[in-house]
Structures are given as structure tokens and as C-alpha cells.
Write a protein that holds these residues in place. Structure first.
Motif, PDB file in Angstrom:
ATOM      1  N   ARG A   1      -8.168 -23.554  47.223  1.00  0.00           N
ATOM      2  CA  ARG A   1      -6.727 -23.512  47.433  1.00  0.00           C
ATOM      3  C   ARG A   1      -6.036 -22.803  46.269  1.00  0.00           C
ATOM      4  O   ARG A   1      -6.519 -22.827  45.140  1.00  0.00           O
ATOM      5  N   ASP A   2      -4.911 -22.218  46.575  1.00  0.00           N
ATOM      6  CA  ASP A   2      -4.069 -21.596  45.569  1.00  0.00           C
ATOM      7  C   ASP A   2      -3.430 -22.668  44.694  1.00  0.00           C
ATOM      8  O   ASP A   2      -3.263 -23.822  45.124  1.00  0.00           O
TER       9      ASP A   2
ATOM     10  N   ARG B   1      -0.412 -23.144  43.897  1.00  0.00           N
ATOM     11  CA  ARG B   1       0.798 -23.720  44.479  1.00  0.00           C
ATOM     12  C   ARG B   1       0.524 -24.492  45.761  1.00  0.00           C
ATOM     13  O   ARG B   1       1.424 -25.152  46.272  1.00  0.00           O
TER      14      ARG B   1
ATOM     15  N   GLU C   1      -4.297 -19.857  34.780  1.00  0.00           N
ATOM     16  CA  GLU C   1      -3.610 -19.459  36.007  1.00  0.00           C
ATOM     17  C   GLU C   1      -2.151 -19.879  35.973  1.00  0.00           C
ATOM     18  O   GLU C   1      -1.253 -19.095  36.338  1.00  0.00           O
TER      19      GLU C   1
ATOM     20  N   ARG D   1       1.239 -17.377  35.780  1.00  0.00           N
ATOM     21  CA  ARG D   1       2.251 -17.422  36.833  1.00  0.00           C
ATOM     22  C   ARG D   1       3.549 -18.076  36.371  1.00  0.00           C
ATOM     23  O   ARG D   1       4.423 -18.384  37.180  1.00  0.00           O
TER      24      ARG D   1
ATOM     25  N   LEU E   1     -10.108 -24.634  42.749  1.00  0.00           N
ATOM     26  CA  LEU E   1      -9.219 -23.543  42.359  1.00  0.00           C
ATOM     27  C   LEU E   1     -10.070 -22.370  41.898  1.00  0.00           C
ATOM     28  O   LEU E   1     -10.909 -22.518  40.997  1.00  0.00           O
TER      29      LEU E   1
ATOM     30  N   HIS F   1     -14.962 -21.335  39.886  1.00  0.00           N
ATOM     31  CA  HIS F   1     -13.987 -22.287  40.420  1.00  0.00           C
ATOM     32  C   HIS F   1     -13.974 -23.548  39.560  1.00  0.00           C
ATOM     33  O   HIS F   1     -14.933 -23.827  38.841  1.00  0.00           O
TER      34      HIS F   1
END
Length: 245
Positions: free
Chosen positions: A16-17, A19, A47, A51, A192, A237
Motif C-alpha cells: 500500500r501507498d 497515504r 518516504e 513527501r 510499504l 518493503h
């Protein structure tokens, strides 16, 4: 559920992203020792920083239990070294020093209750409020280390104070559990993808030189991360387990 089956299922959690894992707000990473943040959450931190998602890092213990018999690095010097290593690691991940808090609780004796624990919970909650946190991330309660279990308990208590804030766990020493260990229900959560941050994560882990090299060579009982353990955290991940309140 047995640990071997649980961890295998965790390896298959959906990608999953960021967010999708934390839909809104910042994040707080709670690390029992200096280096746990880089091992379990280095990609997450990088990450989020890339962002412009607000991040706070709370390091719970002073880390001086890694080399208890060193003459060259008595507790005060070792604590200063490990904090400097943590700040260098944070910088490699894009996290400024002002976003890092050291609680300096005693390594191997982090309390899960009592006045010291209550003060730590308040500091974690304060960090969460400072970044408008949507989630806390802490080591897995089943990690076979007393400080990791205590830090998980502190984060749960902080979550209770904060209201609508999610809590996720990241395994560190849980990967070394005997396979037959019972760890409860099947995992929920997400993975992630952190492939683009692997160079930064590797630099962050390497910044913890007291834990990854022979920098402190005068304590035969001193701790050093083994290559197999380092390889575990060099994958593309990171795993975050949903903790149900």
C-alpha cells in the motif's frame, strides 16, 4: 497463530501507498533503542520526509546496554555516541535533528508502568500532537526484547490519550522468535514499498557504527548486528502490523 505462520502471512500483506496506510496527518516513530528506527522504519521515514509528511522520532532508551563492559565508552560517552549516530541516521533519511526526541530511559529496563512510563507516554503524545499525527509506529509487542515490549505498551497508552490515531507495529527481533511461539490472531496491516529509499536506509543503518562495526572493541560481550539480521532489513518493503486498540 504460530510465529512462523504469522510472519509468513505478514510477508504477504498487501502493498500500500503511505497515504493508504496513514490517510491524513503526520507520523510518530517510537524506537526502543537508537537504530530500531532505521532498521524497521527507515524507508517509512524517508518516504514521509520525501513527501513532506510531518515526522517525529521518539527514541525511548539511552542505548547504553549495548556495551556494558567497555572502558573506552562508559555510559555517558556511549549515550552521547548513540544519540549522535541516531541524528546522523535521521539526516540520511531526510529527518532534521529538531524532529528527534531522546527519552533516555534505562536500556534493558524501560518501564511499562509507573511514573517513568507515564512521563514517556506524555512525551509520545506530545510528539504526536506536534505533527498532527494520524498514526504511531512502534516495535511489535511480541519482539523478544523487554524494551521492545515495554515501548509497545507505551505507544498503546499514548494512542489511548490521542483518540483517533492509528497504531502500527514493526517487527525487529520478532523475526528470531522460535517458530512454535504463539503470537495471536493472523496479521492485519500492510507492506510499504521502499525500494527507492534503500540507499538512504542503508546509510542510516550504517550511521549506527557502534552497532554495525567493531568501533567499540574493548567489550567481548558487546552487541553487534549480524549480517543475516542486516540483510533482513535491506529488502524493498517494510512491514507494518495493525494494532487493534
Amino acid at each position: 497463530m504460530r510465529a512462523d505462520a504469522f510472519l509468513a502471512a505478514a510477508e504477504a500483506l498487501p502493498m500500500r501507498d503511505l497515504r493508504a496506510i496513514v490517510p491524513a496527518g503526520g507520523i510518530v516513530v517510537v524506537a526502543p533503542h537508537p537504530d530500531d528506527e532505521s532498521l524497521g522504519c527507515g524507508g517509512l521515514i524517508a518516504e514521509a520526509c520525501a513527501r513532506a509528511v510531518p515526522v517525529r522520532l521518539v527514541v525511548v532508551s539511552d542505548g547504553v546496554g549495548s556495551h556494558p563492559n567497555s572502558a573506552s565508552h562508559p555510559p555517558g560517552r556511549l549515550r552521547a555516541l548513540r544519540e549522535a549516530e541516531t541524528l546522523a541516521a535521521a539526516d540520511a533519511l531526510g529527518l532534521p535533528a529538531g524532529s528527534v526526541t531522546f527519552l533516555r530511559l534505562p536500556d534493558r529496563f524501560v518501564p511499562a508502568s509507573g511514573p517513568g512510563a507515564e512521563a514517556a507516554v506524555a512525551c509520545i503524545a506530545e510528539a504526536a500532537r506536534a505533527c498532527g499525527a494520524g498514526a504511531l509506529f512502534v516495535t511489535w509487542a511480541h519482539d523478544p526484547h523487554c524494551d521492545h515490549a515495554a515501548s509497545a505498551a507505551l505507544a498503546r497508552q499514548a494512542q489511548a490519550l490521542l483518540g483517533d490515531v492509528s497504531l502500527y507495529a514493526y517487527p525487529v527481533w520478532g523475526w528470531t522468535l522460535p517458530p512454535e511461539t504463539e503470537v495471536g490472531a493472523a496479521p492485519r496491516g500492510a507492506r510499504l514499498g521502499v525500494a527507492r529509499h534503500l540507499p538512504a536506509k542503508a546509510a542510516a543503518i550504517a550511521a549506527h557504527r557502534s552497532q554495525t562495526t567493531d568501533l567499540i572493541a574493548d567489550d567481548p560481550a558487546g552487541f553487534r548486528l549480524e549480517p543475516a539480521m542486516l540483510a533482513r532489513f535491506a529488502r524493498a518493503h517494510e512491514i507494518f502490523l495493525e494494532v487493534v486498540p
